[in-house]
Design a protein around this motif. Structure first.
Motif, short mmCIF file in Angstrom:
data_model
loop_
_atom_site.label_atom_id
_atom_site.label_comp_id
_atom_site.label_asym_id
_atom_site.label_seq_id
_atom_site.Cartn_x
_atom_site.Cartn_y
_atom_site.Cartn_z
N ILE A 116 0.81 -1.20 -0.12
CA ILE A 116 0.01 0.06 -0.04
C ILE A 116 0.85 1.33 0.05
O ILE A 116 0.61 2.15 -0.86
N ILE A 117 2.03 1.35 0.67
CA ILE A 117 2.88 2.38 0.75
C ILE A 117 3.40 2.71 -0.73
O ILE A 117 3.70 3.75 -1.00
N ALA A 118 3.58 1.48 -1.15
CA ALA A 118 4.29 1.46 -2.52
C ALA A 118 3.46 2.52 -3.61
O ALA A 118 3.93 2.92 -4.80
N THR A 119 2.01 2.44 -3.20
CA THR A 119 1.14 3.22 -4.19
C THR A 119 1.57 4.68 -4.11
O THR A 119 0.93 5.35 -5.17
N LYS A 120 2.28 5.15 -3.30
CA LYS A 120 2.49 6.67 -3.34
C LYS A 120 3.61 6.95 -4.28
O LYS A 120 3.42 8.11 -5.07
N PRO A 129 7.66 -9.58 -7.17
CA PRO A 129 6.90 -9.94 -8.37
C PRO A 129 5.46 -9.51 -8.19
O PRO A 129 4.64 -9.20 -9.05
N ASP A 130 5.16 -9.93 -6.96
CA ASP A 130 3.45 -9.81 -6.64
C ASP A 130 3.23 -8.11 -6.73
O ASP A 130 2.13 -7.91 -7.16
N LEU A 131 4.10 -7.51 -6.14
CA LEU A 131 3.90 -6.12 -6.01
C LEU A 131 3.89 -5.60 -7.26
O LEU A 131 3.26 -4.47 -7.79
N ASP A 132 4.76 -6.13 -8.23
CA ASP A 132 4.69 -5.54 -9.56
C ASP A 132 3.25 -5.59 -10.08
O ASP A 132 2.79 -4.50 -10.91
N TYR A 133 2.68 -6.70 -10.04
CA TYR A 133 1.28 -6.75 -10.38
C TYR A 133 0.24 -6.11 -9.88
O TYR A 133 -0.46 -5.31 -10.41
N PHE A 134 0.50 -5.65 -8.57
CA PHE A 134 -0.44 -4.89 -7.74
C PHE A 134 -0.43 -3.53 -8.33
O PHE A 134 -1.40 -2.86 -8.76
N LEU A 135 1.01 -3.03 -8.53
CA LEU A 135 1.20 -1.69 -9.16
C LEU A 135 0.53 -1.54 -10.55
O LEU A 135 0.05 -0.26 -10.78
N ASP A 136 0.91 -2.69 -11.26
CA ASP A 136 0.18 -2.51 -12.73
C ASP A 136 -1.40 -2.36 -12.52
O ASP A 136 -1.63 -1.75 -13.38
N PHE A 137 -1.69 -3.15 -11.81
CA PHE A 137 -3.17 -3.18 -11.68
C PHE A 137 -3.61 -1.80 -11.35
O PHE A 137 -4.63 -1.40 -11.93
N ASP A 138 -3.05 -0.87 -10.43
CA ASP A 138 -3.34 0.14 -10.20
C ASP A 138 -3.26 1.40 -11.04
O ASP A 138 -4.23 2.22 -11.23
N LEU A 139 -2.44 1.21 -12.01
CA LEU A 139 -2.04 1.98 -12.95
C LEU A 139 -2.44 1.57 -14.47
O LEU A 139 -2.52 2.40 -15.41
N GLN A 140 -3.52 0.55 -14.46
CA GLN A 140 -3.98 0.17 -15.68
C GLN A 140 -4.86 1.16 -16.45
O GLN A 140 -5.03 0.98 -17.67
N ILE A 141 -5.38 2.24 -15.63
CA ILE A 141 -6.35 2.95 -16.38
C ILE A 141 -5.68 4.00 -17.13
O ILE A 141 -5.97 4.54 -18.14
#
Length: 210
Positions: A116-120, A129-141
């Motif tokens: 969650i902190i990484a979304t900053k 690698p899981d964080l890579d997917y989470f961050l990409d999901f968040d930026l997919q828009i």
């Protein structure tokens, strides 16, 4: 997906760690309320959560710890105030409080906090690698159609409506230039292939209007 579709993944993610359905249901209701009933959430609302859960489900077979990713999705914007700069820290704290209450393992609770902190910054300092997917999901828009991206930028502007253009436009331009300056906006090969080129076109088009 509909809002009601969130209940099943929420319950399934919590239930291995507590069979206290009252606790699970109360926390779910609080999550829904936080995202749905704040009239100032034009983008960071349940539609955003639904989209991320949909992406998690689509790529679940590539993720090592789907529970960490799902908890990160559910909590990453649970605290959101466009006037504040500590939303990620407060959201992470809310996640940790809930995860400790249900007995989620400490090391994985720490991972949710870090995700969650990484979304900053959308920088993966954990090399996870899981964080890579989470961050990409968040930026997919960012890599969606120009029409969808345009709607997204309008929603963000509404969330920051308390600021005049004189303040908003330079801040927004700086934030979006940050993404263009990255070697790649998306961290996973599949998202780079699907969305990188369109994201850069969308962002540059927006910057040209600011």
């Amino acid at each position: 997906m509909q809002v009601s579709d969130l209940r099943a993944p929420w319950t399934q993610t919590n239930y291995p760690y507590t069979n206290d359905l009252m606790l699970i249901n109360k926390a779910y209701a609080n999550m829904i309320i936080a995202h749905q009933y704040d009239e100032k959430r034009y983008y960071h609302n349940l539609t955003h959560i639904l989209q991320l859960v949909s992406l998690q489900q689509a790529y679940a077979d590539r993720i090592r710890d789907n529970e960490v990713v799902l908890f990160s999705i559910f909590f990453h914007d649970i605290i959101y105030n466009a006037k504040r700069s500590d939303n990620e820290e407060k959201s992470a704290a809310a996640a940790v409080e809930h995860l400790q209450r249900i007995g989620f393992p400490a090391d994985r609770t720490a991972a949710v906090n870090d995700f969650i902190i990484a979304t900053k910054t959308h920088i993966n300092t954990q090399n996870d690698p899981d964080l890579d997917y989470f961050l990409d999901f968040d930026l997919q828009i960012l890599g969606t159609s120009p029409e969808a991206y345009g709607q997204y930028t309008q929603q963000i502007r509404q969330e920051y409506s308390m600021y005049p253009d004189l303040l908003y436009k330079p801040g927004r331009k700086k934030a979006m230039q940050h993404f263009l300056d990255m070697p790649s906006i998306f961290r996973t090969p599949v998202f780079r292939e699907l969305y990188e080129e369109q994201a850069r076109q969308n962002i540059q088009a927006e910057i040209n209007t600011l």
